[in-house]
Design a protein around this motif. Structure first.
Motif, mmCIF file in Angstrom:
data_model
loop_
_atom_site.group_PDB
_atom_site.id
_atom_site.type_symbol
_atom_site.label_atom_id
_atom_site.label_comp_id
_atom_site.label_asym_id
_atom_site.label_seq_id
_atom_site.Cartn_x
_atom_site.Cartn_y
_atom_site.Cartn_z
ATOM 1 N N SER A 88 0.845 -1.192 0.000
ATOM 2 C CA SER A 88 0.000 0.000 0.000
ATOM 3 C C SER A 88 0.879 1.239 0.000
ATOM 4 O O SER A 88 2.100 1.156 0.149
ATOM 5 N N ARG A 95 3.586 0.225 5.694
ATOM 6 C CA ARG A 95 3.005 -0.147 4.406
ATOM 7 C C ARG A 95 2.328 -1.490 4.606
ATOM 8 O O ARG A 95 2.911 -2.409 5.177
ATOM 9 N N GLU A 103 -5.429 -7.714 -5.247
ATOM 10 C CA GLU A 103 -5.284 -6.541 -4.377
ATOM 11 C C GLU A 103 -6.134 -6.599 -3.121
ATOM 12 O O GLU A 103 -6.407 -5.579 -2.509
ATOM 13 N N PRO A 106 -5.613 -5.719 3.885
ATOM 14 C CA PRO A 106 -4.214 -6.103 4.003
ATOM 15 C C PRO A 106 -4.048 -7.529 4.526
ATOM 16 O O PRO A 106 -4.776 -7.962 5.400
#
Length: 128
Positions: A88, A95, A103, A106
């Motif tokens: 990211s 990150r 995608e 997270p």
């Protein structure tokens, strides 16, 4: 250590089926698209409490920025050990790790101040 595989109700059994000589013995893949994230023998299972944003919108949650506290992670020491992973934009020095293909995330976390620690949440991936 015990965690849950996303979408499953049973805890992960971190037995020799999952860990060989301190490393992952199975291929780690994205839970959604099955994209390969890590080959076997790359990551070490560690206990570390980190808070990651939820992967899916949580209905009825007042604070959309609230995260989920997780404790079981696969520690990767070099970003080049990943087969497929995305990052990211920076959130401070953090990150978040994402599936490079779909995608979703997270799936993990990285502090840019330490180039030797990349954490993949054990319950946000699948195993083959």
């Amino acid at each position: 250590m015990a965690g849950k595989v996303a979408g499953d109700s049973e805890p992960i059994d971190f037995s020799p089926d999952f860990i060989a000589m301190g490393k992952n013995s199975k291929t780690i893949v994205c839970e959604l698209c099955k994209c390969k994230v890590l080959k076997p023998g790359i990551a070490e299972l560690v206990e570390k409490e980190l808070e990651l944003p939820h992967m899916k919108k949580q209905p009825g949650r007042d604070d959309p920025a609230a995260g989920e506290k997780l404790t079981d992670f696969w520690l990767v020491s070099n970003m080049y050990h990943f087969e497929n992973v995305g990052f990211s934009k920076h959130v401070g020095t953090i990150r978040f790790l994402l599936c490079a293909d779909c995608e979703i995330g997270p799936i993990g976390w990285h502090d840019t101040g330490d180039k030797t620690k990349y954490f993949v949440a054990a319950n946000r991936v699948k195993y083959l």
